[in-house]
Design a protein around this motif. Structure first.
Motif, PDB file in Angstrom:
ATOM      1  N   LYS A 299      -1.959 -29.733  15.992  1.00 24.53           N
ATOM      2  CA  LYS A 299      -1.579 -31.145  16.055  1.00 24.53           C
ATOM      3  C   LYS A 299      -2.869 -31.941  15.906  1.00 24.53           C
ATOM      4  CE  LYS A 299      -0.087 -30.133  19.973  1.00 24.53           C
ATOM      5  NZ  LYS A 299       0.289 -29.879  21.303  1.00 24.53           N
TER       6      LYS A 299
ATOM      7  N   LYS B   4      -4.312 -38.645  13.275  1.00 25.10           N
ATOM      8  CA  LYS B   4      -4.700 -39.015  11.911  1.00 25.10           C
ATOM      9  C   LYS B   4      -4.849 -40.520  11.810  1.00 25.10           C
ATOM     10  CE  LYS B   4      -2.454 -39.147   7.328  1.00 25.10           C
ATOM     11  NZ  LYS B   4      -2.803 -40.504   7.072  1.00 25.10           N
TER      12      LYS B   4
ATOM     13  N   GLU C 177      -1.670 -46.614   3.323  1.00 27.70           N
ATOM     14  CA  GLU C 177      -0.611 -46.405   4.308  1.00 27.70           C
ATOM     15  C   GLU C 177      -0.538 -47.587   5.285  1.00 27.70           C
ATOM     16  OE1 GLU C 177      -0.608 -41.583   4.823  1.00 27.70           O
ATOM     17  OE2 GLU C 177      -2.101 -42.715   5.947  1.00 27.70           O
TER      18      GLU C 177
ATOM     19  N   TYR D  38      -0.687 -42.155  13.788  1.00 31.70           N
ATOM     20  CA  TYR D  38      -0.136 -41.021  13.046  1.00 31.70           C
ATOM     21  C   TYR D  38      -0.550 -39.716  13.712  1.00 31.70           C
ATOM     22  CZ  TYR D  38       0.585 -44.071   8.950  1.00 31.70           C
ATOM     23  OH  TYR D  38       0.994 -45.055   8.089  1.00 31.70           O
TER      24      TYR D  38
ATOM     25  N   ILE E   3      -0.548 -35.423  12.470  1.00 30.83           N
ATOM     26  CA  ILE E   3      -0.202 -34.350  11.544  1.00 30.83           C
ATOM     27  C   ILE E   3       0.160 -33.137  12.393  1.00 30.83           C
ATOM     28  CG2 ILE E   3      -1.027 -32.792   9.732  1.00 30.83           C
ATOM     29  CD1 ILE E   3      -3.064 -35.000   8.973  1.00 30.83           C
TER      30      ILE E   3
ATOM     31  N   GLN F  41       1.091 -29.246  12.068  1.00 30.72           N
ATOM     32  CA  GLN F  41       1.028 -28.130  11.120  1.00 30.72           C
ATOM     33  C   GLN F  41       1.732 -26.900  11.699  1.00 30.72           C
ATOM     34  OE1 GLN F  41      -3.240 -27.764  10.690  1.00 30.72           O
ATOM     35  NE2 GLN F  41      -3.198 -28.946   8.799  1.00 30.72           N
TER      36      GLN F  41
ATOM     37  N   GLU G  11       3.101 -29.078   6.713  1.00 32.61           N
ATOM     38  CA  GLU G  11       2.585 -30.235   7.428  1.00 32.61           C
ATOM     39  C   GLU G  11       3.658 -31.309   7.484  1.00 32.61           C
ATOM     40  OE1 GLU G  11      -2.198 -30.634   6.730  1.00 32.61           O
ATOM     41  OE2 GLU G  11      -0.883 -32.044   5.737  1.00 32.61           O
TER      42      GLU G  11
ATOM     43  N   VAL H  49       3.910 -35.146   8.761  1.00 30.80           N
ATOM     44  CA  VAL H  49       3.165 -36.302   9.248  1.00 30.80           C
ATOM     45  C   VAL H  49       4.167 -37.219   9.926  1.00 30.80           C
ATOM     46  CG1 VAL H  49       1.659 -38.231   8.642  1.00 30.80           C
ATOM     47  CG2 VAL H  49       1.555 -36.102   7.307  1.00 30.80           C
TER      48      VAL H  49
ATOM     49  N   TYR I 151       5.530 -35.082   4.275  1.00 34.17           N
ATOM     50  CA  TYR I 151       5.796 -33.644   4.377  1.00 34.17           C
ATOM     51  C   TYR I 151       5.083 -32.935   3.233  1.00 34.17           C
ATOM     52  CZ  TYR I 151       8.439 -29.235   4.277  1.00 34.17           C
ATOM     53  OH  TYR I 151       8.801 -27.910   4.278  1.00 34.17           O
TER      54      TYR I 151
END
Length: 140
Positions: free
Chosen positions: A89, A92, A98, A103, A105, A107, A121, A123, A137
């Motif tokens: 985790k 981000k 964006e 955010y 990520i 994984q 991944e 997001v 994704y």
């Protein structure tokens, strides 16, 4: 007296650190839960529903039909999902293109019928209403 003050300050710092850690743990759990629920939609072929459950940024980036066609094609190549294990985790920062916001990520190491080891991944972004929503994704 001086030792008592130092001890009291140390206790307060420890309590604040523990509270911050607990808040981060709850934030992480909520983000992972959203990602896993969303992945389940894809795993069960509910591609349209996964698009609807994603955040506004995601839905503006790709039409529902494009998303369904893309995921259907990817899953045709990978085959059925066999196993998925949380790998990492990562907080981000948003890219300039964006929306501003918080955010994460998430994984996974995932095994599919036709590809034995893939990194997935997801997001997630904290929406204005305080709920995590999927914003991206990727498979690699």
């Amino acid at each position: 007296m001086k030792r008592t003050i130092i001890f009291a300050v140390a206790i307060v710092i420890l309590l604040l650190a523990t509270a911050a850690w607990a808040a981060n743990t709850e934030k992480d759990k909520a983000a992972v839960a959203v990602a896993e629920k969303w992945l389940m939609l894809i795993d069960t072929g509910k591609y349209s529903e996964s698009w609807k459950e994603a955040n506004e940024y995601f839905r503006k980036s790709i039409t529902k039909d494009q998303w369904e066609n893309t995921v259907r094609s990817v899953r045709k190549n990978t085959g059925t999902m066999i196993s998925r294990k949380l790998k990492n985790k990562i907080d981000k920062k948003p890219l300039p293109s964006e929306p501003r916001g918080q955010y994460m990520i998430i994984q996974y190491v995932t095994s599919f019928q036709n590809r034995k080891s893939v990194t997935e991944e997801v997001v997630v972004m904290l929406d204005k209403n305080g709920q995590w929503k999927v914003s991206g994704y990727h498979l690699y």
